[in-house]
Design a protein around this motif. Structure first.
Motif, PDB file in Angstrom:
ATOM      1  N   GLY A  79      33.070 -47.704  -7.929  1.00  0.00           N
ATOM      2  CA  GLY A  79      33.152 -47.181  -6.414  1.00  0.00           C
ATOM      3  C   GLY A  79      31.809 -46.986  -5.780  1.00  0.00           C
ATOM      4  N   PRO A  80      31.836 -46.345  -4.404  1.00  0.00           N
ATOM      5  CA  PRO A  80      29.860 -46.401  -3.913  1.00  0.00           C
ATOM      6  C   PRO A  80      28.953 -45.749  -5.161  1.00  0.00           C
ATOM      7  CG  PRO A  80      31.868 -45.146  -3.164  1.00  0.00           C
ATOM      8  CD  PRO A  80      32.735 -45.798  -4.061  1.00  0.00           C
ATOM      9  N   VAL A  81      29.567 -44.500  -6.159  1.00  0.00           N
ATOM     10  CA  VAL A  81      28.763 -43.958  -6.543  1.00  0.00           C
ATOM     11  C   VAL A  81      28.553 -44.354  -8.252  1.00  0.00           C
ATOM     12  CG1 VAL A  81      28.003 -41.688  -7.833  1.00  0.00           C
ATOM     13  CG2 VAL A  81      29.258 -41.827  -5.673  1.00  0.00           C
ATOM     14  N   PRO A  82      27.964 -44.791  -8.996  1.00  0.00           N
ATOM     15  CA  PRO A  82      28.083 -45.909 -10.567  1.00  0.00           C
ATOM     16  C   PRO A  82      28.226 -44.718 -11.010  1.00  0.00           C
ATOM     17  CG  PRO A  82      26.013 -46.394  -9.520  1.00  0.00           C
ATOM     18  CD  PRO A  82      26.679 -45.419  -8.175  1.00  0.00           C
ATOM     19  N   ILE A  83      28.201 -44.981 -12.369  1.00  0.00           N
ATOM     20  CA  ILE A  83      28.045 -44.028 -13.892  1.00  0.00           C
ATOM     21  C   ILE A  83      26.714 -45.294 -14.633  1.00  0.00           C
ATOM     22  CG2 ILE A  83      28.978 -43.828 -16.004  1.00  0.00           C
ATOM     23  CD1 ILE A  83      31.809 -44.061 -15.172  1.00  0.00           C
ATOM     24  N   VAL A  84      25.877 -43.311 -14.038  1.00  0.00           N
ATOM     25  CA  VAL A  84      24.540 -43.196 -15.045  1.00  0.00           C
ATOM     26  C   VAL A  84      23.897 -42.124 -15.870  1.00  0.00           C
ATOM     27  CG1 VAL A  84      23.981 -45.327 -12.645  1.00  0.00           C
ATOM     28  CG2 VAL A  84      23.537 -42.126 -12.620  1.00  0.00           C
ATOM     29  N   LYS A 132      30.403 -38.175   2.303  1.00  0.00           N
ATOM     30  CA  LYS A 132      31.508 -37.809   2.729  1.00  0.00           C
ATOM     31  C   LYS A 132      30.839 -38.231   3.744  1.00  0.00           C
ATOM     32  CE  LYS A 132      34.431 -34.640   5.424  1.00  0.00           C
ATOM     33  NZ  LYS A 132      34.311 -35.441   6.193  1.00  0.00           N
ATOM     34  N   TRP A 133      29.607 -38.134   4.326  1.00  0.00           N
ATOM     35  CA  TRP A 133      29.004 -38.013   6.019  1.00  0.00           C
ATOM     36  C   TRP A 133      28.848 -39.545   5.875  1.00  0.00           C
ATOM     37  CZ3 TRP A 133      23.706 -39.283   6.740  1.00  0.00           C
ATOM     38  CH2 TRP A 133      23.526 -39.381   7.494  1.00  0.00           C
ATOM     39  N   VAL A 134      28.145 -40.209   4.865  1.00  0.00           N
ATOM     40  CA  VAL A 134      27.705 -42.088   5.324  1.00  0.00           C
ATOM     41  C   VAL A 134      28.781 -42.964   5.660  1.00  0.00           C
ATOM     42  CG1 VAL A 134      26.966 -43.518   3.594  1.00  0.00           C
ATOM     43  CG2 VAL A 134      25.271 -41.501   3.832  1.00  0.00           C
ATOM     44  N   LEU A 135      30.312 -42.608   4.194  1.00  0.00           N
ATOM     45  CA  LEU A 135      31.605 -43.016   4.857  1.00  0.00           C
ATOM     46  C   LEU A 135      32.259 -43.004   5.644  1.00  0.00           C
ATOM     47  CD1 LEU A 135      31.877 -43.792   0.558  1.00  0.00           C
ATOM     48  CD2 LEU A 135      30.785 -45.075   1.757  1.00  0.00           C
ATOM     49  N   ALA A 175      36.277 -38.379  -0.864  1.00  0.00           N
ATOM     50  CA  ALA A 175      34.986 -37.924  -0.942  1.00  0.00           C
ATOM     51  C   ALA A 175      34.873 -37.096  -2.528  1.00  0.00           C
ATOM     52  CB  ALA A 175      34.398 -37.288  -0.122  1.00  0.00           C
ATOM     53  N   LEU A 176      35.932 -36.495  -3.228  1.00  0.00           N
ATOM     54  CA  LEU A 176      35.420 -35.952  -3.551  1.00  0.00           C
ATOM     55  C   LEU A 176      36.488 -36.826  -5.692  1.00  0.00           C
ATOM     56  CD1 LEU A 176      37.154 -32.473  -2.644  1.00  0.00           C
ATOM     57  CD2 LEU A 176      35.023 -33.093  -4.139  1.00  0.00           C
ATOM     58  N   ALA A 177      37.214 -37.800  -4.926  1.00  0.00           N
ATOM     59  CA  ALA A 177      38.109 -38.715  -6.022  1.00  0.00           C
ATOM     60  C   ALA A 177      36.829 -39.995  -6.105  1.00  0.00           C
ATOM     61  CB  ALA A 177      39.216 -38.888  -4.593  1.00  0.00           C
ATOM     62  N   VAL A 178      36.219 -40.009  -4.807  1.00  0.00           N
ATOM     63  CA  VAL A 178      35.447 -41.834  -5.191  1.00  0.00           C
ATOM     64  C   VAL A 178      33.793 -40.839  -6.046  1.00  0.00           C
ATOM     65  CG1 VAL A 178      36.524 -42.554  -3.917  1.00  0.00           C
ATOM     66  CG2 VAL A 178      34.358 -41.766  -3.377  1.00  0.00           C
ATOM     67  N   GLY A 179      33.709 -39.434  -5.840  1.00  0.00           N
ATOM     68  CA  GLY A 179      31.952 -39.185  -5.838  1.00  0.00           C
ATOM     69  C   GLY A 179      32.292 -37.667  -6.938  1.00  0.00           C
ATOM     70  N   MET A 180      32.826 -37.432  -7.086  1.00  0.00           N
ATOM     71  CA  MET A 180      32.966 -36.311  -8.607  1.00  0.00           C
ATOM     72  C   MET A 180      33.818 -36.403  -9.436  1.00  0.00           C
ATOM     73  SD  MET A 180      33.004 -32.034  -7.479  1.00  0.00           S
ATOM     74  CE  MET A 180      34.096 -31.886  -7.975  1.00  0.00           C
ATOM     75  N   TYR A 181      35.971 -36.570  -8.479  1.00  0.00           N
ATOM     76  CA  TYR A 181      36.192 -35.920  -9.984  1.00  0.00           C
ATOM     77  C   TYR A 181      36.722 -37.277 -11.557  1.00  0.00           C
ATOM     78  CZ  TYR A 181      38.753 -32.999  -6.877  1.00  0.00           C
ATOM     79  OH  TYR A 181      39.042 -32.332  -5.622  1.00  0.00           O
ATOM     80  N   PRO A 182      35.677 -38.469 -10.598  1.00  0.00           N
ATOM     81  CA  PRO A 182      35.592 -39.439 -12.171  1.00  0.00           C
ATOM     82  C   PRO A 182      34.743 -39.593 -13.170  1.00  0.00           C
ATOM     83  CG  PRO A 182      35.732 -40.684  -9.625  1.00  0.00           C
ATOM     84  CD  PRO A 182      35.793 -39.381  -9.524  1.00  0.00           C
TER      85      PRO A 182
END
Length: 174
Positions: free
Chosen positions: A29-34, A132-135, A142-149
């Motif tokens: 998604g917008p944030v990769p796993i690194v 959340k702000w940028v998108l 935001a939590l669903a795509v930026g933290m939970y996964p």
């Protein structure tokens, strides 16, 4: 002026590890796993606060000026204004806080665990609101795509970092 070379070498090593950790990026998604966040926190567990924060600052500066050290080999100041900008900027306070809490004397497993959990919390506390702000999405999105996964992986990275730090510390002397 008698300056030890060891802190410089250790910092350079962490800059390289953070950079390499960013190259291994799995897009979800917008944030990769690194792995870069693990190495940021590991720097905080091993280096003194100023050195941990300094090596993260140099890493960020390298990426902002165009060296391809961010996730997936990207770079540029524009990354700050993108979805992952908050995560990148969070690395400075996360490394500092982790180093301060972990301390340098009488290393305790409990303090290491508290330090790394709070460091990871800082990363999410900066990263998710920024995302959340940028998108321009809801908090739940935001939590669903930026933290939970990332939570299971975050726990695994924190455990690995604490184990690695506890093995390396006897070898790293300042």
């Amino acid at each position: 002026m008698d300056v030890s070379v060891k802190p410089i070498v250790y910092s350079a090593l962490f800059i390289a590890l953070i950079s390499i950790g960013a190259m291994i990026a799995i897009p979800v998604g917008p944030v990769p796993i690194v792995l870069q966040n693990m190495f940021v926190l590991l720097a905080g567990l091993i280096l003194p606060p100023a050195w941990a924060t300094g090596c993260v600052a140099v890493y960020l500066l390298m990426g902002f000026v165009g060296l391809p050290v961010f996730a997936g080999g990207t770079s540029g100041i524009g990354k700050v204004f993108g979805p992952t900008g908050g995560y990148l900027l969070s690395y400075l306070p996360a490394a500092f806080l982790t180093a301060v809490i972990s301390g340098r004397a009488e290393k305790s497993l409990v303090l290491d665990c508290v330090a790394i959990m709070l460091g990871m919390a800082v990363i999410y506390m900066f990263g998710v609101p920024w995302l959340k702000w940028v998108l321009a999405v809801s908090w739940s999105k935001a939590l669903a795509v930026g933290m939970y996964p990332f939570l299971v992986g975050a726990v695994l990275k924190m455990v690995a970092a604490v184990i690695i730090a506890r093995k390396l510390r006897p070898l790293v002397k300042f």
